[in-house]
Enzyme design. Sequence first.
Site, PDB file in Angstrom:
ATOM      1  N   ASN A 209       0.852  -1.201   0.000  1.00 60.88           N
ATOM      2  CA  ASN A 209       0.000   0.000   0.000  1.00 60.88           C
ATOM      3  C   ASN A 209       0.881   1.242   0.000  1.00 60.88           C
ATOM      4  O   ASN A 209       2.109   1.139  -0.016  1.00 60.88           O
ATOM      5  CB  ASN A 209      -0.959  -0.028   1.196  1.00 60.88           C
ATOM      6  CG  ASN A 209      -0.198  -0.147   2.497  1.00 60.88           C
ATOM      7  OD1 ASN A 209       0.547   0.750   2.878  1.00 60.88           O
ATOM      8  ND2 ASN A 209      -0.356  -1.270   3.184  1.00 60.88           N
ATOM      9  N   ASP A 278      -4.335  -6.716   4.932  1.00 62.24           N
ATOM     10  CA  ASP A 278      -5.382  -7.571   5.506  1.00 62.24           C
ATOM     11  C   ASP A 278      -5.430  -8.930   4.799  1.00 62.24           C
ATOM     12  O   ASP A 278      -5.990  -9.880   5.316  1.00 62.24           O
ATOM     13  CB  ASP A 278      -6.752  -6.887   5.368  1.00 62.24           C
ATOM     14  CG  ASP A 278      -6.858  -5.698   6.314  1.00 62.24           C
ATOM     15  OD1 ASP A 278      -6.337  -5.800   7.434  1.00 62.24           O
ATOM     16  OD2 ASP A 278      -7.447  -4.666   5.923  1.00 62.24           O
ATOM     17  N   LYS A 288       9.493 -16.661 -10.965  1.00 60.54           N
ATOM     18  CA  LYS A 288       8.732 -15.545 -11.533  1.00 60.54           C
ATOM     19  C   LYS A 288       7.543 -16.086 -12.354  1.00 60.54           C
ATOM     20  O   LYS A 288       7.743 -16.977 -13.181  1.00 60.54           O
ATOM     21  CB  LYS A 288       9.653 -14.703 -12.416  1.00 60.54           C
ATOM     22  CG  LYS A 288       8.972 -13.492 -12.987  1.00 60.54           C
ATOM     23  CD  LYS A 288       9.883 -12.726 -13.926  1.00 60.54           C
ATOM     24  CE  LYS A 288       9.056 -11.702 -14.686  1.00 60.54           C
ATOM     25  NZ  LYS A 288       9.738 -11.201 -15.855  1.00 60.54           N
ATOM     26  N   PHE A 323      -4.752   2.750  14.689  1.00 62.71           N
ATOM     27  CA  PHE A 323      -5.044   3.780  13.702  1.00 62.71           C
ATOM     28  C   PHE A 323      -6.213   3.317  12.838  1.00 62.71           C
ATOM     29  O   PHE A 323      -6.407   2.118  12.644  1.00 62.71           O
ATOM     30  CB  PHE A 323      -3.826   4.022  12.804  1.00 62.71           C
ATOM     31  CG  PHE A 323      -2.904   5.087  13.327  1.00 62.71           C
ATOM     32  CD1 PHE A 323      -2.228   4.903  14.519  1.00 62.71           C
ATOM     33  CD2 PHE A 323      -2.723   6.274  12.630  1.00 62.71           C
ATOM     34  CE1 PHE A 323      -1.385   5.878  15.020  1.00 62.71           C
ATOM     35  CE2 PHE A 323      -1.879   7.267  13.114  1.00 62.71           C
ATOM     36  CZ  PHE A 323      -1.210   7.067  14.308  1.00 62.71           C
ATOM     37  N   LYS A 337     -13.933   0.224  15.587  1.00 65.47           N
ATOM     38  CA  LYS A 337     -12.617  -0.421  15.763  1.00 65.47           C
ATOM     39  C   LYS A 337     -12.143  -0.339  17.216  1.00 65.47           C
ATOM     40  O   LYS A 337     -11.565  -1.282  17.746  1.00 65.47           O
ATOM     41  CB  LYS A 337     -11.580   0.213  14.825  1.00 65.47           C
ATOM     42  CG  LYS A 337     -11.752  -0.251  13.393  1.00 65.47           C
ATOM     43  CD  LYS A 337     -10.821   0.393  12.400  1.00 65.47           C
ATOM     44  CE  LYS A 337     -11.290   0.027  10.987  1.00 65.47           C
ATOM     45  NZ  LYS A 337     -10.510   0.632   9.929  1.00 65.47           N
ATOM     46  N   LYS A 341     -11.791  -4.005  18.835  1.00 61.79           N
ATOM     47  CA  LYS A 341     -10.399  -4.440  19.059  1.00 61.79           C
ATOM     48  C   LYS A 341      -9.963  -4.247  20.506  1.00 61.79           C
ATOM     49  O   LYS A 341      -8.820  -4.516  20.848  1.00 61.79           O
ATOM     50  CB  LYS A 341      -9.471  -3.684  18.105  1.00 61.79           C
ATOM     51  CG  LYS A 341      -9.835  -3.922  16.644  1.00 61.79           C
ATOM     52  CD  LYS A 341      -8.770  -3.520  15.685  1.00 61.79           C
ATOM     53  CE  LYS A 341      -9.261  -3.651  14.268  1.00 61.79           C
ATOM     54  NZ  LYS A 341      -8.197  -3.957  13.318  1.00 61.79           N
TER      55      LYS A 341
END
Length: 408
Positions: A209, A278, A288, A323, A337, A341
């Site tokens: 990301n 995730d 490859k 976060f 969250k 959590k």
Amino acid sequence: MLKGKTVLLGVTGGIAAYKIANLASALVKLHADVNVIMTQNATNFINPITFESLTGNKCIVDTFDRNFKFKVEHIALAELADVFMVAPASANVIGKIANGIADDMLTTTFMACKKKKILAPAMNTNMYENPIVQDNIKKLKDYGMEIIEPATGYLACGTTGSGKLPDEKILLEYILREVAYEKDLSGKTVLVTAGPTREAIDPVRFISNHSTGKMGYAIARCASLRGARVILVSGPVSIEPPLFAELVPVVSAEDMYNAVMKYKDEADIIIKSAAVADYTPVAVSSEKIKKQDGDMRIELRRTKDILKELGQSRRENQFICGFAMETENLIENAVRKLESKNVDMIVANSLKTEGAGFGTDTNVVTLITKDGKTELPLMSKDEVAMKILDEVECLDTQFERKNRIVLK
Ligand code: CTP
């Protein structure tokens, strides 16, 4: 940041003396009162007028100079100082200090100063490696002085080796750690995760990301400047790690999980700013993958939710902060969250807010706790890091006082 602080810089005769002009300038910009003392030899490398122009204070070289504002100058300066850094510290001055010789303005002031003393040795590699110099350096360490290890690189004498004065940003960081902030996190261990993870598809490709690690690195740096021991578990990023953090480099979500599980019980405070994948490919090809006609699909499986597991297995009095980066329903998602959590705080930001998100030097966040939310305006990531730590420190102290009951 350094308003009301007096920094003494001792400059000795070495080619790297010129770097101290940048250091003095950086300190002045942070509002420190900077006083520079030079040895006579140092004046062959840089003119005292440079320092006087940058600091607005007289640069003192001669002990018997009568043209000054303090009563007994070396005593007055020594008492005024909040920190005394000698950089570059030559073999000669290190030898004098280690053996109690005080025969000029720099060494007499140094001897009279009771505040924290930091020396940055810089010299030719052979001189630096000489056992006499090494013995003297050890002596200074034993007396409680901080020694900044010289860098390795190309030296003015044409050789390459150890003995180079570190970059002035590094010297500045040592001074900031000493005087810039209250040490309200001292005695605490803070575990920070930062950056992206990379999930390998084959030896060439991966899924990742846009996280650059800037927010997490700022938190790690600020926590260490506030006195904490910092363990920084970081995915692959291209920014410099904070100087005083213990860096644990990882690549994949699984590596990050393993590293966090290894260190979690040492931590009083855990701040999970990493952008953890995730999902990860079910199979990683050892060769490859060659392209073929038509589309291809990569089968993915869920990674372990590290934050959730931390919330479930937290030890007593451990503060956990996660976060949430969202593109819609910021507050609702973040509150969800926080609860699902079982953490103490969620730092929420929206990728759609200007100045927030990946790669920027600024952020716009909302701090969400069980007691409510605090919206912060657009700030630099360093400022945001400080605010997050203020909130963590404040809640952490309250929880400790209340003898917090831990949800299992
Ligand atoms: N996190 C984690 N382990 C994961 C994924 C995320 O510890 N495998 C942590 C992040 O470091 C961050 C927080 O969880 O502190 C983000 O919450 P999460 O619900 O996982 O956010 P997203 O990954 O964006 O998930 P969602 O699709 O629910 O928004």
